[in-house]
Design a protein around this motif. Structure first.
Motif, short mmCIF file in Angstrom:
data_model
loop_
_atom_site.label_atom_id
_atom_site.label_comp_id
_atom_site.label_asym_id
_atom_site.label_seq_id
_atom_site.Cartn_x
_atom_site.Cartn_y
_atom_site.Cartn_z
N ALA A 14 0.85 -1.19 0.00
CA ALA A 14 0.00 0.00 0.00
C ALA A 14 0.88 1.24 0.00
CB ALA A 14 -0.91 0.01 1.22
N ALA A 26 -3.24 3.84 -2.49
CA ALA A 26 -3.17 2.90 -3.61
C ALA A 26 -2.75 1.55 -3.05
CB ALA A 26 -2.17 3.39 -4.65
N ILE A 27 -3.55 0.54 -3.34
CA ILE A 27 -3.24 -0.80 -2.80
C ILE A 27 -2.95 -1.76 -3.95
CG2 ILE A 27 -4.51 -0.54 -0.66
CD1 ILE A 27 -6.82 -2.05 -1.89
N LYS A 28 -2.09 -2.71 -3.66
CA LYS A 28 -1.74 -3.76 -4.61
C LYS A 28 -2.32 -5.06 -4.06
CE LYS A 28 2.19 -5.33 -7.29
NZ LYS A 28 3.64 -5.21 -7.45
N TYR A 65 -1.81 1.99 -8.90
CA TYR A 65 -0.72 1.69 -7.97
C TYR A 65 0.61 2.12 -8.58
CZ TYR A 65 2.40 -0.69 -4.78
OH TYR A 65 3.38 -0.95 -3.88
N GLN A 69 3.23 4.88 -7.21
CA GLN A 69 4.62 4.49 -6.98
C GLN A 69 5.57 5.46 -7.68
OE1 GLN A 69 5.42 0.54 -8.42
NE2 GLN A 69 6.44 -0.02 -6.52
#
Length: 78
Positions: A14, A26-28, A65, A69
């Motif tokens: 995250a 933003a989550i993966k 995401y 990043q």
């Protein structure tokens, strides 16, 4: 926020960014669980808005995401 959401078994990573008095998370999601991503994002968005009374946007798509990043990598730190 990051610690709370990464405790979920389906979330790998995250990223939390603060932009204009709004938090963007933003989550993966782990592979094969992308269908659950929408439910997880809605749950945490409602949970944090009720808990801290701050606007939160939770995204779970891979492209969002990667954008977050890249933003964190290129952001200048004071």
């Amino acid at each position: 926020m990051k610690k709370e959401i990464t405790e979920n078994a389906l979330v790998k990573h995250a990223i939390v960014i603060k932009q204009n008095k709004k938090y963007i998370v933003a989550i993966k999601i782990k592979a094969y669980h992308r269908k659950d991503g929408e439910a997880i994002s809605k749950y945490y968005q409602k949970y944090w808005e009720d808990k801290w009374k701050i606007p939160v946007e939770v995204t779970f798509t891979p492209s969002d995401y990667r954008k977050a990043q890249k933003l964190v990598k290129t952001k200048k730190r004071a």
